[in-house]
Each structure stands twice: as C-alpha cells, then as structure tokens.
Scaffold this motif. Structure first.
Motif, PDB file in Angstrom:
ATOM      1  N   PHE A  12     -10.536 -16.411  -5.335  1.00 46.88           N
ATOM      2  CA  PHE A  12     -10.723 -17.219  -4.417  1.00 46.88           C
ATOM      3  C   PHE A  12      -9.489 -18.851  -5.105  1.00 46.88           C
ATOM      4  N   PRO A  13      -8.875 -18.866  -4.369  1.00 46.58           N
ATOM      5  CA  PRO A  13      -8.523 -19.995  -5.562  1.00 46.58           C
ATOM      6  C   PRO A  13      -8.502 -21.609  -4.052  1.00 46.58           C
ATOM      7  N   ALA A  14      -8.549 -22.360  -4.853  1.00 45.12           N
ATOM      8  CA  ALA A  14      -9.814 -23.227  -4.082  1.00 45.12           C
ATOM      9  C   ALA A  14      -8.018 -24.028  -4.178  1.00 45.12           C
ATOM     10  N   VAL A  15      -7.260 -24.365  -3.043  1.00 48.80           N
ATOM     11  CA  VAL A  15      -6.043 -24.929  -3.375  1.00 48.80           C
ATOM     12  C   VAL A  15      -6.308 -26.414  -3.224  1.00 48.80           C
ATOM     13  N   LEU A  37       0.710 -18.397  -4.076  1.00 47.58           N
ATOM     14  CA  LEU A  37      -0.278 -17.929  -4.526  1.00 47.58           C
ATOM     15  C   LEU A  37      -0.227 -16.222  -3.850  1.00 47.58           C
ATOM     16  N   ILE A  38      -0.410 -16.428  -2.473  1.00 46.36           N
ATOM     17  CA  ILE A  38      -0.421 -14.753  -2.095  1.00 46.36           C
ATOM     18  C   ILE A  38       0.688 -13.900  -3.083  1.00 46.36           C
ATOM     19  N   ASP A  39       1.999 -13.743  -3.086  1.00 48.09           N
ATOM     20  CA  ASP A  39       2.206 -13.285  -4.025  1.00 48.09           C
ATOM     21  C   ASP A  39       2.005 -13.249  -5.172  1.00 48.09           C
ATOM     22  N   SER A  40       1.134 -13.959  -6.122  1.00 42.46           N
ATOM     23  CA  SER A  40       0.605 -13.872  -6.673  1.00 42.46           C
ATOM     24  C   SER A  40      -0.945 -13.052  -7.126  1.00 42.46           C
ATOM     25  N   GLY A  41      -1.174 -11.735  -5.706  1.00 44.04           N
ATOM     26  CA  GLY A  41      -2.180 -11.144  -5.526  1.00 44.04           C
ATOM     27  C   GLY A  41      -4.073 -11.775  -5.466  1.00 44.04           C
ATOM     28  N   VAL A  42      -3.712 -13.046  -5.028  1.00 41.88           N
ATOM     29  CA  VAL A  42      -5.304 -13.130  -4.582  1.00 41.88           C
ATOM     30  C   VAL A  42      -5.273 -13.069  -3.144  1.00 41.88           C
ATOM     31  N   HIS A  43      -7.629 -13.100  -3.453  1.00 47.32           N
ATOM     32  CA  HIS A  43      -7.534 -11.977  -2.473  1.00 47.32           C
ATOM     33  C   HIS A  43      -8.391 -12.746  -1.418  1.00 47.32           C
ATOM     34  N   GLY A  44      -8.516 -14.603  -1.267  1.00 47.95           N
ATOM     35  CA  GLY A  44      -8.601 -15.661  -0.286  1.00 47.95           C
ATOM     36  C   GLY A  44      -7.717 -16.491  -0.880  1.00 47.95           C
TER      37      GLY A  44
END
Length: 302
Positions: A12-15, A37-44
């Motif tokens: 869950f990156p802290a954007v 970030l979404i494309d990289s597969g982060v989970h939230g």
C-alpha cells in the motif's frame, strides 16, 4: 466502489501529492502516477499520509486529493486517506468526510503537535473510531511524532472492531514480535520503514506501506513477490541494489528526497509545499549521486 473489502495484505504505497512549482496541486501528474502504481499491481493506495504532505494541505485540498484518487482508481483497488489533524474533533470530522466521499479506509495518527500520554492516545483512537464505520490503520511513528503506541496499548484497544491494522514505524523490528506475542493475530501488521522491510516480513508483517517504491513500482512489486514466495536468495540480490535507495525514506527531508527520486525516474516532480523547500547545495548533489547510481545499476526483472 466505496467501502470495498480490504485484504490488509500487500503493498500500500503512501502516495505523494504532486505539485506545480507554484505549490498548487498538479492533478494531471497525480493521475499519471496513480495509473503507474495501479498498473504495477499495488494492493491499495494511501493518500494524504506524511509523504503526501498532509499537514501542509488545506482542508479542502486533502478531501479533493482523496476524491480524485477514488475517481482515478475507479474501484480497481481500495483508496485510503491519512488522518493527521490537530485535534480529536477535527479527526472525527475528517473520517466522517472520508466515509461520505467513499474512501475505503483511513490511516489515523495521534493528534498532531501535542504529545499525548497513553490514556489520551487511546481515548483519541477510540473516539475517532466511533465517528465512522471505516476500517482504520493505526499509524505508530514515535520517531517522527513523539507518541508511542505500545503493544500493551494495542491489546487494550483490541475491543475496537474497526481498528484492523497497524503501520509500525518505530524502526524497531522487535516490535513485530512483541505485537504478535501481546495481541496474537488481532491486527494486520504493515511495515512502515522502507530500510527494514525484509526483517519485518520475516517476523510476520503482511503488508508494506511503501515510500521509495513509488519511484520503482515494478521493482517494489517484485521484491514483495519474492518475499511472499519465500525466495530469499533472489530477494536478497534485489534488496542489495534497493537498500541504498531505501535510505531516502529516512530523515527530516524524506519527502523532498522521495519527490526528487520520482522526478529522476520520470514519474513526478520534486516540488513541495512550504515550509518544505526542495533540496539544495551539497545535500542535493549527494542525493542525486545516490539516485543516479541506483538508476544506472537498475536490475533487469526479466
């Protein structure tokens, strides 16, 4: 989709909050980075955390950042917001606003500036939790904010059902074990200090609230996959490249450093909101040298 189920596992990156040089929010750059970030597969996604410069954003801006992220995400993954207000009352209002605009959860800090004692800290979290139905990550960062939420305090808070996870940023890996010994599996544990994530995972952390990985999302995802698969030989090889970059997550200028690495990696700009200023002089040259070395030695993931 509002209030979707969250597994409380994964990255869950802290954007960051992307800005123009005049310190206004750069919505186009923000959307572009969220898509990467979404494309990289982060989970939230966690918006408006410390790295998102929560405390220098105006109240309306914070709410707009989360609303924008929800629109960009389009239900593909959960979107959470940091809660870093000056008072318990303001925190309650904020989580209610987050619930109203469809955030999927919140990451709550102790109230800012005043260093609350244990009784006051637990009262703060109980009161904020009662203000909405949103699930809460409790952010423990005694190094940065001067309030330590101990394993025993978490045990006492265990009856608050919406307190579901902990971002453990004390920089002490023994805390992971102490939390397990004291609270069992009551809370999901997220590592919050980039430089010690492998140790946190070995001790049982199931999530990573990532910082430097914002600039290297594919490598961040691979590191997580290798750790979850227990392939520690390959994870160590990747980590030895990653660790010097991970040090950018440490110190009072961590926001400036991570925004600078985003810029050098082509995923954002270094502009920050005052009182922060962009890095300058010898410090900037030193950080740029570290970043450029990391980029030059970036491993192939094929």
């Amino acid at each position: 989709m509002a209030n979707q189920q969250i597994s409380w596992r994964g990255v869950f990156p802290a954007v960051t909050t992307q800005m123009h040089q005049d310190q206004s929010i750069n919505w186009q750059a923000q959307a572009k980075h969220l898509e990467v970030l979404i494309d990289s597969g982060v989970h939230g996604l966690i918006m408006c955390g410390s790295l998102g410069e929560n405390q220098t954003l105006l109240p309306a801006e914070k709410r707009a950042v989360v609303k924008h992220a929800k629109e960009v995400a389009g239900g593909r993954l959960p979107v959470l917001s940091g809660v870093a207000e000056m008072s318990t009352a303001a925190s309650c209002q904020y989580v209610q606003d987050m619930e109203a605009l469809g955030a999927d959860g919140v990451m709550v800090l102790p109230a800012m500036v005043y260093k609350s004692d244990a009784r006051e800290t637990m009262a703060h979290f109980r009161t904020v939790a009662a203000a909405s139905k949103l699930p809460i990550i409790v952010y423990n960062n005694p190094v940065g904010y001067g309030v330590d939420i101990t394993p025993q305090m978490f045990a006492e808070l265990a009856d608050v059902e919406t307190l579901v996870a902990i971002k453990e940023s004390s920089a002490d890996t023994t805390r992971i074990t102490e939390l397990a010994n004291t609270c069992g599996v009551r809370y999901a544990i997220f590592g919050g200090v980039d430089t010690i994530i492998p140790e946190c995972v070995l001790m049982g952390a199931t999530g990573w609230i990532a910082g430097v990985g914002l600039a290297f999302p594919k490598e961040n995802a691979r590191m997580w996959e290798l750790m979850m698969a227990g392939d520690w030989a390959k994870a160590r090889d990747l980590w030895r490249w990653f660790l010097p970059l991970m040090t950018l997550d440490i110190g009072p200028h961590f926001v400036q450093k991570i925004k600078l690495v985003l810029q050098e990696a082509g995923l954002g700009a270094e502009w920050v909101r005052a009182p922060r200023l962009t890095l300058a002089g010898a410090e900037r040259e030193e950080i740029l040298a570290l970043i450029h070395k990391g980029l030059a030695e970036r491993p192939s993931l094929d």
